[in-house]
Every structure is written in structure tokens, then in C-alpha cells.
Scaffold this motif. Structure first.
Motif, PDB file in Angstrom:
ATOM      1  N   THR A 165       0.832  -1.207   0.000  1.00  0.00           N
ATOM      2  CA  THR A 165       0.000   0.000   0.000  1.00  0.00           C
ATOM      3  C   THR A 165       0.868   1.259   0.000  1.00  0.00           C
ATOM      4  N   ILE A 166       1.990   1.210   0.707  1.00  0.00           N
ATOM      5  CA  ILE A 166       2.916   2.350   0.680  1.00  0.00           C
ATOM      6  C   ILE A 166       3.463   2.530  -0.738  1.00  0.00           C
ATOM      7  N   TYR A 167       3.832   1.427  -1.360  1.00  0.00           N
ATOM      8  CA  TYR A 167       4.374   1.475  -2.720  1.00  0.00           C
ATOM      9  C   TYR A 167       3.348   2.066  -3.686  1.00  0.00           C
ATOM     10  N   TYR A 168       2.094   1.642  -3.576  1.00  0.00           N
ATOM     11  CA  TYR A 168       1.046   2.157  -4.449  1.00  0.00           C
ATOM     12  C   TYR A 168       0.879   3.667  -4.294  1.00  0.00           C
ATOM     13  N   SER A 169       1.027   4.147  -3.072  1.00  0.00           N
ATOM     14  CA  SER A 169       0.814   5.579  -2.837  1.00  0.00           C
ATOM     15  C   SER A 169       1.830   6.442  -3.558  1.00  0.00           C
ATOM     16  N   THR A 170       2.973   5.869  -3.927  1.00  0.00           N
ATOM     17  CA  THR A 170       4.004   6.668  -4.585  1.00  0.00           C
ATOM     18  C   THR A 170       3.635   7.043  -6.010  1.00  0.00           C
ATOM     19  N   PHE A 171       2.756   6.288  -6.657  1.00  0.00           N
ATOM     20  CA  PHE A 171       2.426   6.573  -8.054  1.00  0.00           C
ATOM     21  C   PHE A 171       1.611   7.856  -8.216  1.00  0.00           C
ATOM     22  N   PRO A 172       0.519   8.042  -7.453  1.00  0.00           N
ATOM     23  CA  PRO A 172      -0.185   9.331  -7.566  1.00  0.00           C
ATOM     24  C   PRO A 172       0.637  10.505  -7.052  1.00  0.00           C
ATOM     25  N   ILE A 173       1.648  10.252  -6.248  1.00  0.00           N
ATOM     26  CA  ILE A 173       2.552  11.322  -5.830  1.00  0.00           C
ATOM     27  C   ILE A 173       3.461  11.716  -6.983  1.00  0.00           C
ATOM     28  N   GLN A 174       4.093  10.720  -7.610  1.00  0.00           N
ATOM     29  CA  GLN A 174       5.047  10.999  -8.681  1.00  0.00           C
ATOM     30  C   GLN A 174       4.399  11.607  -9.913  1.00  0.00           C
ATOM     31  N   GLU A 175       3.145  11.219 -10.194  1.00  0.00           N
ATOM     32  CA  GLU A 175       2.504  11.728 -11.401  1.00  0.00           C
ATOM     33  C   GLU A 175       2.184  13.218 -11.314  1.00  0.00           C
TER      34      GLU A 175
END
Length: 300
Positions: A92-102
Motif C-alpha cells: 500500500t505504501i508502494y502504491y501511494s508513490t504513483f499518484p505522488i510521482q505523477e
């Protein structure tokens, strides 16, 4: 094959039908506003592509169940997790990085670089399993400092351990209770309970009634339900074998051709449900390398 009046919300089809359709996004908004803190209320949502690619081709591809953006540009990942994974919190932590990076931009109208100002990101996980020993089933997780003060308020993780909710019908006291109760029991209802009088719940029962689906959706649901039941049966069988036979390592070495074929079919179904390669390996007896090849359609 479907014998219940209402569809199972823990199937992929059922989850998307309940929360993932544009015409019924008011249902998702109502649910989010029930489980999110008061200060994070949502007024409108836009569904976004559920498949995100990271900046580097060598990184893993992330596929979310639902990915949305509200009227303020804040991002919401809503996922259903059916079984425990060893590194579930890490994922879940890993998934959260995608909307951050975009959110990174190449430049501003004034010619200056991006200033790193981020919109909030929320990850909401509905879990059909328990992941800690406490009695709490509704977890709101934020970044805090050593004095237990909020350090950063734009990244939140909401975890709902649905099996921990034990209230009976007579004990339901609020909108939140009703939501959790309906998620846990929807497929078992023969009629919509009389105490579900709110408009949003009437709509839930209306769109999840099996006979209300068109023929194509009925077929899709039945196929998805078969995969879901096979998955549950596979997990139950694996647990029972584990009790009787101990570790499954011996199965990997002594697997006969027919057993291997069945294991490959089971692994293929579990991949469709989004389970991790490592967990499928443990359940089926296939090696991690074999499951990985199957995931890439490269296993004969």
C-alpha cells in the motif's frame, strides 16, 4: 450458477459494479465520506485509469482496483484485498508513490521549475482478512513525529479489516455501521432489510440485484464468481494440506504432470484476482519463477 439475490461485493465484478461505475459514483462518494475523517469530505470524483506505469521501465507496474480524483485534485486509491499478504502494508505504501510521482510537472508558466507542491493522496484498503491482533478494524494512518503530532497531513492510509466487524443488525447505530454490515453480508440477503431506508442504500440494493443485470453482465459476474469460489476453495485446501502435511516444499519436487496442469490452471485464476506471485507460489506449489512466467504468458 449465481444462487443469491444480490451479487458478491468481494468479487472483482461486484466491487467494480458497486464502486466503479460513473453513473453510480455517488455510492463511492458516500462510502468514502463515511470512512474518511470529517475534514477530508469529498463532493465530487473523477475516475482515472487504474493502470499506472512508473518512471522507470524496470520498475513493477501497479494496477489499482479504483483510482479517482476529487474536485480539488486530490487522489484516491480504493482497493479490495481478499487474502493476507506478507508485505501487504509495504504494497500500500508502494502504491501511494504513483499518484505522488505523477504530480510532478516539467515547468511553470513563469518559466520556473516545479515547486513540489502536492495534492493529498489517500489509499483506502478494504480487507477480507485480519492484519493485526488489536480489536480495532478501522485504521486511519498518517505521518506523525515523535510527539505524536501530525507531520504531514496530505498522505493518509485507511485500512478496514472487515472480518473484525461483529455487530448484529440490532446493534447498528450509524451510517458507518450500516456500510460495513452491508459489505459483509450483501450476498446473504434475500431482501433489502427494512432498516436500510437511506437513498444511497436503496440504490446499492437496486444495482447489485443479480436479475437487474443485463445478460452480458450476468455472464461476466458468474464467470468472476466461479474464479472467486475456486480461489476460496484453493486457499481452504492449502490450509488443510498445511495442517496435515506441514510444509508444501515436497509437493514442488514430486508434482506429477496432471497435478502440475491443475496447479497452473489455479495459478492463472489467482493471477486474475491480483494475488502476489509469492502467495500464489505458496498456495499452488509452483515455483516463484513458474508463476512469474505464467504471469508473462511464457509458461508451457
Amino acid at each position: 450458477m449465481a444462487t443469491s439475490k444480490y451479487i458478491n461485493p468481494f468479487t472483482d465484478f461486484g466491487f467494480k459494479k458497486l464502486f466503479g461505475e460513473e453513473d453510480n459514483k455517488d455510492i463511492l462518494i458516500d462510502f468514502l465520506n463515511t470512512v474518511l475523517p470529517e475534514e477530508d469530505k469529498v463532493f465530487d470524483l473523477t475516475y482515472k485509469s487504474t493502470e499506472k506505469l512508473s518512471a522507470h521501465q524496470t520498475d513493477r507496474k501497479a494496477i489499482f482496483d479504483l483510482y479517482c480524483e476529487n474536485e480539488k485534485g486530490e487522489k484516491f486509491i480504493v482497493e479490495l484485498q481478499r487474502a493476507h499478504q506478507t508485505f501487504f502494508k509495504d504494497r500500500t505504501i508502494y502504491y501511494s508513490t504513483f499518484p505522488i510521482q505523477e504530480q510532478a510537472t516539467k515547468g511553470q508558466p513563469d518559466g520556473k521549475g516545479w515547486k513540489y507542491e502536492l495534492k493529498a493522496v489517500y489509499v483506502i484498503s478494504l480487507m477480507d482478512f485480519k492484519f493485526d491482533l488489536s480489536e480495532d478494524f478501522h485504521h486511519v494512518v498518517e505521518l506523525k513525529n515523535q510527539r505524536n503530532e501530525i507531520f504531514y497531513d496530505k498522505l493518509k492510509f485507511i485500512y478496514l479489516e472487515l472480518p473484525k466487524f461483529k455487530k448484529s443488525e440490532s446493534e447498528l447505530s450509524n451510517h458507518f455501521d450500516k456500510w460495513i454490515y452491508i459489505l459483509n453480508r450483501l450476498e446473504s440477503f434475500t431482501e433489502a432489510p427494512a432498516f436500510y431506508q437511506e437513498y444511497i442504500f436503496k440504490k446499492v440494493f437496486s444495482i447489485t440485484e443479480f436479475t437487474a443485470l443485463d445478460k452480458a453482465d450476468q455472464l461476466r459476474y458468474e464467470e468472476d464468481l466461479k474464479i472467486f469460489r475456486d480461489y476460496l476453495n484453493t486457499l481452504d485446501t492449502a490450509v488443510e494440506k498445511g495442517r496435515k502435511q506441514g510444509k508444501e516444499e515436497g509437493l514442488k519436487e514430486g508434482m506429477r504432470a496432471g497435478e502440475r496442469k491443475k496447479a497452473i490452471e489455479t495459478a492463472s485464476n489467482l493471477l486474475k484476482l491480483g494475488l502476489e506471485v509469492e502467495q500464489i507460489s505458496r498456495v499452488t506449489g509452483l515455483s516463484i519463477d513458474d508463476v512469474d512466467k505464467l504471469n508473462k504468458n511464457d509458461l508451457s
